[in-house]
Design an enzyme around this catalytic site. Structure first.
Site, PDB file in Angstrom:
ATOM      1  N   HIS A   1       0.838  -1.203   0.000  1.00  0.00           N
ATOM      2  CA  HIS A   1       0.000   0.000   0.000  1.00  0.00           C
ATOM      3  C   HIS A   1       0.868   1.246   0.000  1.00  0.00           C
ATOM      4  O   HIS A   1       2.061   1.197   0.313  1.00  0.00           O
ATOM      5  CB  HIS A   1      -0.935   0.010   1.218  1.00  0.00           C
ATOM      6  CG  HIS A   1      -0.239   0.298   2.526  1.00  0.00           C
ATOM      7  ND1 HIS A   1      -0.119   1.570   3.040  1.00  0.00           N
ATOM      8  CD2 HIS A   1       0.401  -0.522   3.409  1.00  0.00           C
ATOM      9  CE1 HIS A   1       0.544   1.523   4.187  1.00  0.00           C
ATOM     10  NE2 HIS A   1       0.866   0.260   4.432  1.00  0.00           N
ATOM     11  N   CYS A   2       0.252   2.371  -0.393  1.00  0.00           N
ATOM     12  CA  CYS A   2       0.919   3.670  -0.305  1.00  0.00           C
ATOM     13  C   CYS A   2       0.091   4.529   0.648  1.00  0.00           C
ATOM     14  O   CYS A   2      -0.634   4.006   1.487  1.00  0.00           O
ATOM     15  CB  CYS A   2       1.056   4.325  -1.677  1.00  0.00           C
ATOM     16  SG  CYS A   2      -0.522   4.655  -2.494  1.00  0.00           S
ATOM     17  N   ALA A   3       0.159   5.844   0.520  1.00  0.00           N
ATOM     18  CA  ALA A   3      -0.539   6.720   1.462  1.00  0.00           C
ATOM     19  C   ALA A   3      -2.049   6.598   1.374  1.00  0.00           C
ATOM     20  O   ALA A   3      -2.756   6.788   2.368  1.00  0.00           O
ATOM     21  CB  ALA A   3      -0.122   8.174   1.224  1.00  0.00           C
ATOM     22  N   THR A   4      -2.573   6.266   0.172  1.00  0.00           N
ATOM     23  CA  THR A   4      -4.028   6.267  -0.001  1.00  0.00           C
ATOM     24  C   THR A   4      -4.578   5.000  -0.641  1.00  0.00           C
ATOM     25  O   THR A   4      -5.775   4.762  -0.576  1.00  0.00           O
ATOM     26  CB  THR A   4      -4.446   7.449  -0.899  1.00  0.00           C
ATOM     27  OG1 THR A   4      -3.768   7.351  -2.161  1.00  0.00           O
ATOM     28  CG2 THR A   4      -4.098   8.784  -0.244  1.00  0.00           C
ATOM     29  N   ARG A   5      -3.716   4.177  -1.256  1.00  0.00           N
ATOM     30  CA  ARG A   5      -4.225   3.069  -2.072  1.00  0.00           C
ATOM     31  C   ARG A   5      -3.696   1.708  -1.626  1.00  0.00           C
ATOM     32  O   ARG A   5      -2.532   1.573  -1.261  1.00  0.00           O
ATOM     33  CB  ARG A   5      -3.833   3.262  -3.538  1.00  0.00           C
ATOM     34  CG  ARG A   5      -4.315   4.534  -4.158  1.00  0.00           C
ATOM     35  CD  ARG A   5      -3.748   4.696  -5.552  1.00  0.00           C
ATOM     36  NE  ARG A   5      -3.119   5.997  -5.714  1.00  0.00           N
ATOM     37  CZ  ARG A   5      -2.326   6.325  -6.703  1.00  0.00           C
ATOM     38  NH1 ARG A   5      -2.049   5.463  -7.643  1.00  0.00           N
ATOM     39  NH2 ARG A   5      -1.793   7.523  -6.768  1.00  0.00           N
TER      40      ARG A   5
END
Length: 466
Positions: free
Chosen positions: A26-30
């Site tokens: 994952h990243c910051a939002t996804r």
């Protein structure tokens, strides 16, 4: 309301079950998932998952937008249900899948700078708070004047605001070594060598109070405080050189020879070759950026504000990190931030218009949280979940960003930091600029909102999208 564990279970089921999922990260939002067979994904089921704000394929990954904070919790539950975490090698391969050389270079540049942005954000906020606390108007509220501020307190604030940029080459070299496969600790030491106090301070040399050291009769050597390119190139070459040495040195001599040879060779190259050459190039880039931002009639703001979110969609926006870092390190201010924040705010304004106009409860439930996310500085839910899906809201968001950016440029707004925008970004303008900053964002939001509400969306678009 479903629990995060139930949502994670729904995600796995919609993606074709555990057997169809290779790995997840994952990243910051996804939530980013690598699947074995794309055809087994039930996209309609994915769209119906609670808290999901949209989904799409990018860089070989199926990415589900959950938003800041939520994605971390969903990721944790997904991995608890037995889905493997994505390895660093898988991540690298997927990021580069289908990209040309330029796109891969920009992605790598971003990989180097993203890890150091949090400390630069914190530094910018410290600068903003220091500016607020030392304003005469603010001090007057407490019956104080600037002379009442303790010298020791000012020294402490200087430590907070100057450290990251004074040792910026160490941060960049550390991250470069890490990204390119070297030992990060060697990168830190190499970067610190570039700003060793024994060398003439770059800022003092620029001010004309100190002269450079001349080596070999023709090479000017100074410290490289606030520089980026020399440390980046030194980190890239140093990491490759370290790996070459490590492959050729017997294991029992590795600890002795590898770091010694790497630091010896790279210190010579960095101080006498890489530093002078790339610092000159960096100066050219900085001067060109400043020239662009000084164009009359707000032209730079119109262009940058209008195109910024389009560049974000293409994924090559990381190149601007370098420019913002350079502006802050060399001028102490960041006019890019106010321009870019207009483009972010405008996308939120367009999404808000869609949410206000639609009668679809599902679209409202998607649009309003996405609007809030944009106003907090993260536009991905708004762009990918709403605006790009219906096209016109995204285009009118670009228009709003251009108008707001031009106004920010005309007003000469200059932030004290980077990477925080819209509502959080107010902390970078806690001085006489704050009113104008709020005005610029309000104009960008209003332009995008009105255009989208009047001409950019109707519920007929929902039927076309289905």
């Amino acid at each position: 309301m479903a629990t995060n564990k139930e949502i994670a279970s729904d995600v796995i089921k919609a993606l074709g079950g555990k057997e169809n999922i290779q790995s997840v990260t994952h990243c910051a939002t996804r939530l980013r998932v690598i699947v074995h067979d794309k055809d087994k994904i039930n996209e309609e089921a994915v769209e119906g998952i609670e808290k999901a704000k949209g989904a799409f394929f990018n860089s070989g990954q199926y990415q589900i937008i959950f938003g800041t904070g939520t994605v971390n919790k969903i990721y944790e539950e997904v991995t608890n249900l037995g889905i493997a975490e994505q390895s660093s090698q898988e991540t690298k391969e997927q990021k580069n899948e289908g990209k040309n050389g330029f796109q891969r270079a920009i992605r790598t540049f971003g990989d180097v700078f993203v890890p150091i942005i949090p400390v630069l954000v914190a530094t910018g906020l410290f600068m903003g708070l220091r500016g607020l606390l030392t304003q005469e108007q603010v001090l007057a509220v407490f019956g104080l004047v600037p002379e009442d501020i303790s010298a020791n307190f000012l020294l402490y604030t200087q430590v907070l605001t100057d450290t990251a940029f004074a040792f910026l080459p160490a941060l960049v070299a550390w991250s470069s070594f890490k990204v390119f496969g070297g030992s990060p600790v060697i990168g830190i030491v190499l970067g610190l060598m570039l700003v060793n106090p024994a060398l003439p301070n770059a800022y003092e040399v620029a001010a004309g109070t100190v002269d450079p050291i001349t080596m070999f009769g023709f090479i000017p050597v100074v410290g490289y405080q606030g520089t980026v390119l020399p440390a980046f190139i030194a980190g890239f070459i140093g990491a490759k050189f370290e790996r070459i040495i490590r492959k050729r040195v017997p294991e029992y001599l590795d600890l002795l020879i590898t770091p010694f040879a790497t630091l010896l060779v790279m210190s010579i190259l960095s101080l006498f070759v890489i530093g002078p050459v790339f610092h000159s190039l960096e100066t050219v880039v900085l001067d060109a950026t400043i020239w662009l931002l000084q164009l009359p009639f707000g032209i730079a703001g119109l262009v940058i504000g209008g195109l910024n979110q389009l560049i974000v969609v293409t994924g090559v926006h990381h190149i601007f990190n370098f420019l913002e870092v350079q502006l802050l390190a060399n001028t102490g201010v960041n006019p890019y931030n106010a321009i870019i924040t207009s483009s972010v705010a405008a996308q939120g304004g367009a999404t808000l218009a869609v949410g206000m106009k639609t009668k679809s409860k599902k679209l409202k439930a998607l649009a309003f949280p996405s609007t809030l996310s944009a106003f907090l500085g993260i536009t991905e839910p708004a762009i990918f979940g709403v605006n790009l899906r219906y096209v016109k809201p995204f285009l009118f968001g670009l228009v709003g960003g251009g108008v707001g950016g031009m106004l920010a440029d005309l007003l000469n707004l200059e932030g004290s930091g980077m990477s925080v925008t819209v509502i959080p970004g107010t902390l970078l303008y806690l001085n006489e600029q704050i009113i104008w900053y709020i005005l610029v964002n309000a104009v960008a939001i209003a332009v995008a909102f009105v255009l989208t509400y009047m001409f950019g969306f109707s519920d007929k678009e929902i039927a076309k999208d289905q």
